[in-house]
Design a protein around this motif. Structure first.
Motif, PDB file in Angstrom:
ATOM      1  N   LEU A   7      42.714  51.307  65.570  1.00  0.00           N
ATOM      2  CA  LEU A   7      42.345  50.066  66.235  1.00  0.00           C
ATOM      3  C   LEU A   7      42.914  48.851  65.516  1.00  0.00           C
ATOM      4  O   LEU A   7      43.311  47.873  66.147  1.00  0.00           O
ATOM      5  N   GLU A   8      42.933  48.941  64.163  1.00  0.00           N
ATOM      6  CA  GLU A   8      43.343  47.778  63.380  1.00  0.00           C
ATOM      7  C   GLU A   8      43.805  48.223  62.003  1.00  0.00           C
ATOM      8  O   GLU A   8      43.216  49.123  61.416  1.00  0.00           O
ATOM      9  N   GLU A   9      44.853  47.587  61.497  1.00  0.00           N
ATOM     10  CA  GLU A   9      45.294  47.815  60.112  1.00  0.00           C
ATOM     11  C   GLU A   9      44.669  46.720  59.260  1.00  0.00           C
ATOM     12  O   GLU A   9      44.756  45.543  59.603  1.00  0.00           O
ATOM     13  N   LEU A  10      44.046  47.102  58.165  1.00  0.00           N
ATOM     14  CA  LEU A  10      43.403  46.137  57.281  1.00  0.00           C
ATOM     15  C   LEU A  10      44.342  45.824  56.126  1.00  0.00           C
ATOM     16  O   LEU A  10      44.852  46.722  55.476  1.00  0.00           O
ATOM     17  N   ARG A  11      44.557  44.551  55.877  1.00  0.00           N
ATOM     18  CA  ARG A  11      45.493  44.116  54.832  1.00  0.00           C
ATOM     19  C   ARG A  11      44.742  43.754  53.559  1.00  0.00           C
ATOM     20  O   ARG A  11      43.582  43.362  53.599  1.00  0.00           O
ATOM     21  N   PRO A  12      45.440  43.828  52.425  1.00  0.00           N
ATOM     22  CA  PRO A  12      44.824  43.448  51.145  1.00  0.00           C
ATOM     23  C   PRO A  12      44.424  41.973  51.109  1.00  0.00           C
ATOM     24  O   PRO A  12      45.059  41.126  51.743  1.00  0.00           O
ATOM     25  N   ASN A  13      43.384  41.698  50.349  1.00  0.00           N
ATOM     26  CA  ASN A  13      42.839  40.352  50.191  1.00  0.00           C
ATOM     27  C   ASN A  13      43.752  39.540  49.268  1.00  0.00           C
ATOM     28  O   ASN A  13      44.014  39.934  48.138  1.00  0.00           O
ATOM     29  N   ASN A  14      44.221  38.390  49.735  1.00  0.00           N
ATOM     30  CA  ASN A  14      45.141  37.558  48.953  1.00  0.00           C
ATOM     31  C   ASN A  14      44.525  37.045  47.649  1.00  0.00           C
ATOM     32  O   ASN A  14      45.227  36.894  46.656  1.00  0.00           O
ATOM     33  N   GLU A  15      43.225  36.782  47.652  1.00  0.00           N
ATOM     34  CA  GLU A  15      42.576  36.277  46.434  1.00  0.00           C
ATOM     35  C   GLU A  15      42.593  37.322  45.319  1.00  0.00           C
ATOM     36  O   GLU A  15      42.836  36.996  44.165  1.00  0.00           O
ATOM     37  N   ILE A  16      42.323  38.562  45.657  1.00  0.00           N
ATOM     38  CA  ILE A  16      42.354  39.624  44.639  1.00  0.00           C
ATOM     39  C   ILE A  16      43.787  39.879  44.193  1.00  0.00           C
ATOM     40  O   ILE A  16      44.053  40.081  43.013  1.00  0.00           O
ATOM     41  N   LEU A  17      44.723  39.862  45.133  1.00  0.00           N
ATOM     42  CA  LEU A  17      46.128  40.070  44.762  1.00  0.00           C
ATOM     43  C   LEU A  17      46.600  39.008  43.781  1.00  0.00           C
ATOM     44  O   LEU A  17      47.382  39.296  42.875  1.00  0.00           O
ATOM     45  N   TYR A  80      30.166  45.098  44.585  1.00  0.00           N
ATOM     46  CA  TYR A  80      30.365  43.783  43.997  1.00  0.00           C
ATOM     47  C   TYR A  80      30.784  42.777  45.059  1.00  0.00           C
ATOM     48  O   TYR A  80      31.366  43.146  46.078  1.00  0.00           O
ATOM     49  N   SER A  81      30.543  41.503  44.775  1.00  0.00           N
ATOM     50  CA  SER A  81      31.062  40.428  45.611  1.00  0.00           C
ATOM     51  C   SER A  81      32.442  40.043  45.081  1.00  0.00           C
ATOM     52  O   SER A  81      32.851  40.479  44.003  1.00  0.00           O
ATOM     53  N   LEU A  82      33.150  39.202  45.803  1.00  0.00           N
ATOM     54  CA  LEU A  82      34.479  38.779  45.385  1.00  0.00           C
ATOM     55  C   LEU A  82      34.427  38.061  44.039  1.00  0.00           C
ATOM     56  O   LEU A  82      35.248  38.311  43.155  1.00  0.00           O
ATOM     57  N   LYS A  83      33.444  37.212  43.866  1.00  0.00           N
ATOM     58  CA  LYS A  83      33.300  36.467  42.603  1.00  0.00           C
ATOM     59  C   LYS A  83      33.094  37.416  41.423  1.00  0.00           C
ATOM     60  O   LYS A  83      33.696  37.253  40.359  1.00  0.00           O
ATOM     61  N   GLU A  84      32.273  38.430  41.604  1.00  0.00           N
ATOM     62  CA  GLU A  84      32.013  39.407  40.541  1.00  0.00           C
ATOM     63  C   GLU A  84      33.259  40.233  40.224  1.00  0.00           C
ATOM     64  O   GLU A  84      33.536  40.518  39.057  1.00  0.00           O
ATOM     65  N   ILE A  85      34.028  40.589  41.251  1.00  0.00           N
ATOM     66  CA  ILE A  85      35.274  41.347  41.040  1.00  0.00           C
ATOM     67  C   ILE A  85      36.247  40.527  40.208  1.00  0.00           C
ATOM     68  O   ILE A  85      36.863  41.033  39.268  1.00  0.00           O
ATOM     69  N   ILE A  86      36.389  39.258  40.535  1.00  0.00           N
ATOM     70  CA  ILE A  86      37.310  38.387  39.794  1.00  0.00           C
ATOM     71  C   ILE A  86      36.879  38.274  38.337  1.00  0.00           C
ATOM     72  O   ILE A  86      37.704  38.333  37.426  1.00  0.00           O
TER      73      ILE A  86
END
Length: 94
Positions: A7-17, A80-86
């Motif tokens: 249905l959809e291709e999911l792309r990597p998150n630019n902030e984590i990259l 984790y949330s994005l902030k915690e991952i960073i």
């Protein structure tokens, strides 16, 4: 025979990259799939595999759960949330 329709291709998150660009890493795109002839849907998460200076496998799920933590680190067995991952990634800076 089991057949899926993507249905959809999911792309990597630019902030984590942006945070992991100084690490040795690989990414795998995720997919949102539908099992044909049923009403079942499956989501394969976006996968970030960091190999150096530490080994981490971070999975990013498209659908947020009630806790609003779409990231999961396999080695920690925790969400984790994005902030915690960073914050975690910055601890291992090269």
């Amino acid at each position: 025979m089991v057949e899926f329709k993507i249905l959809e291709e999911l792309r990597p998150n630019n902030e984590i990259l942006e945070v992991i660009k100084n690490y040795n890493y690989k990414t795998k795109k995720g997919k949102s799939k539908h099992l044909l002839h049923t009403n079942l849907k499956f989501i394969e998460p976006v996968e970030y595999i960091i190999t150096s200076p530490t080994t981490l496998t971070i999975l990013e799920y498209k659908i947020n759960e009630i806790s609003n933590k779409p990231f999961y680190i396999k080695e920690h067995n925790q969400k984790y949330s994005l902030k915690e991952i960073i914050e975690i990634l910055q601890k291992f800076k090269v």
